[in-house]
Scaffold this motif. Sequence first.
Motif, PDB file in Angstrom:
ATOM      1  N   ARG A  95       0.819  -1.205   0.000  1.00 32.38           N
ATOM      2  CA  ARG A  95       0.000   0.000   0.000  1.00 32.38           C
ATOM      3  C   ARG A  95       0.857   1.262   0.000  1.00 32.38           C
ATOM      4  O   ARG A  95       0.343   2.360  -0.207  1.00 32.38           O
ATOM      5  N   LEU A  96       2.143   1.114   0.241  1.00 31.52           N
ATOM      6  CA  LEU A  96       3.041   2.271   0.188  1.00 31.52           C
ATOM      7  C   LEU A  96       3.054   2.894  -1.206  1.00 31.52           C
ATOM      8  O   LEU A  96       3.280   4.095  -1.346  1.00 31.52           O
ATOM      9  N   GLY A  97       2.802   2.080  -2.230  1.00 36.73           N
ATOM     10  CA  GLY A  97       2.996   2.558  -3.603  1.00 36.73           C
ATOM     11  C   GLY A  97       4.476   2.527  -3.923  1.00 36.73           C
ATOM     12  O   GLY A  97       5.286   3.115  -3.211  1.00 36.73           O
ATOM     13  N   LYS A  98       4.837   1.789  -4.971  1.00 41.18           N
ATOM     14  CA  LYS A  98       6.244   1.579  -5.312  1.00 41.18           C
ATOM     15  C   LYS A  98       7.036   1.130  -4.087  1.00 41.18           C
ATOM     16  O   LYS A  98       8.060   1.710  -3.733  1.00 41.18           O
ATOM     17  N   PRO A  99       6.575   0.070  -3.378  1.00 43.52           N
ATOM     18  CA  PRO A  99       7.216  -0.296  -2.107  1.00 43.52           C
ATOM     19  C   PRO A  99       8.672  -0.677  -2.244  1.00 43.52           C
ATOM     20  O   PRO A  99       9.503  -0.305  -1.407  1.00 43.52           O
ATOM     21  N   VAL A 100       9.025  -1.429  -3.308  1.00 40.26           N
ATOM     22  CA  VAL A 100      10.421  -1.838  -3.462  1.00 40.26           C
ATOM     23  C   VAL A 100      11.309  -0.615  -3.650  1.00 40.26           C
ATOM     24  O   VAL A 100      12.395  -0.516  -3.078  1.00 40.26           O
ATOM     25  N   MET A 101      10.841   0.358  -4.439  1.00 43.15           N
ATOM     26  CA  MET A 101      11.639   1.557  -4.679  1.00 43.15           C
ATOM     27  C   MET A 101      11.840   2.353  -3.394  1.00 43.15           C
ATOM     28  O   MET A 101      12.945   2.824  -3.099  1.00 43.15           O
ATOM     29  N   VAL A 102      10.775   2.537  -2.609  1.00 48.16           N
ATOM     30  CA  VAL A 102      10.874   3.312  -1.369  1.00 48.16           C
ATOM     31  C   VAL A 102      11.818   2.624  -0.386  1.00 48.16           C
ATOM     32  O   VAL A 102      12.713   3.261   0.201  1.00 48.16           O
ATOM     33  N   LEU A 103      11.639   1.314  -0.196  1.00 45.33           N
ATOM     34  CA  LEU A 103      12.513   0.575   0.714  1.00 45.33           C
ATOM     35  C   LEU A 103      13.942   0.565   0.200  1.00 45.33           C
ATOM     36  O   LEU A 103      14.899   0.704   0.967  1.00 45.33           O
ATOM     37  N   ASP A 104      14.096   0.405  -1.103  1.00 51.12           N
ATOM     38  CA  ASP A 104      15.417   0.400  -1.721  1.00 51.12           C
ATOM     39  C   ASP A 104      16.121   1.731  -1.502  1.00 51.12           C
ATOM     40  O   ASP A 104      17.320   1.779  -1.211  1.00 51.12           O
ATOM     41  N   ALA A 105      15.378   2.840  -1.643  1.00 49.53           N
ATOM     42  CA  ALA A 105      15.966   4.162  -1.446  1.00 49.53           C
ATOM     43  C   ALA A 105      16.421   4.351  -0.002  1.00 49.53           C
ATOM     44  O   ALA A 105      17.490   4.917   0.257  1.00 49.53           O
TER      45      ALA A 105
END
Length: 212
Positions: A95-105
């Motif tokens: 539900r974060l939206g683009k979860p992999v990208m946010v966590l990756d960042a």
Amino acid sequence: MPTIPMPNDLSTLLMVMDLIGVFVFGLSGGTLAVRKRLDIFGVLVLSLAAALAGGVFRDLLIGAVPPASLRDERYLLAALAAGFVAFFFHRPINRLGKPVMVLDAAGLGLFAVAGCGKALAFGLAPLPAALLAVLTACGGGVMRDLLVAEVPRVLCEEIYAMAALLGAIIVIAGQHLGLPPVPVAVAGATAVFVLRVVSVLRGWSAPRAPGT
């Protein structure tokens, strides 16, 4: 409202950032594994790879052996915990939206700063320390992507390695200017996270060869 105490020495801060980075990158690996419909074993393998590969490469190159993830079981436990969290709670994470990208960042920023700080602590010059910071930050993501047969983000996506390099530059500049290491480390990790997220949202990319 209670606040989380900030570590007041650099070695403690680097360890804390390393452990948080392990958990966050482990979440990114586990979330990607769930998206690829891997089983629980695959989710845990991808979490471990994403969380630990960069730090292992860094420690081997600077002679910190055995690597921290093998000397301190908290690293393995954090990576495994991230895998289980991704496996059981992937719906709210998505539900974060683009979860992999946010966590990756987030992991990128934490690992870039921790990697640079550890390299400098081992006596490396600024340029090798910056390169090791990028390796630490990008190594886990590269391993994660290769295991699911994707082109690593560091090679093809928006600002990625350059964001990690920015964090290393901030840490090196802060040390050169004699600034307090804890605020500098926090500023470096934050700058990496912001640049990475904004670059994705705005579609920024590193320069490509003319005519391609």
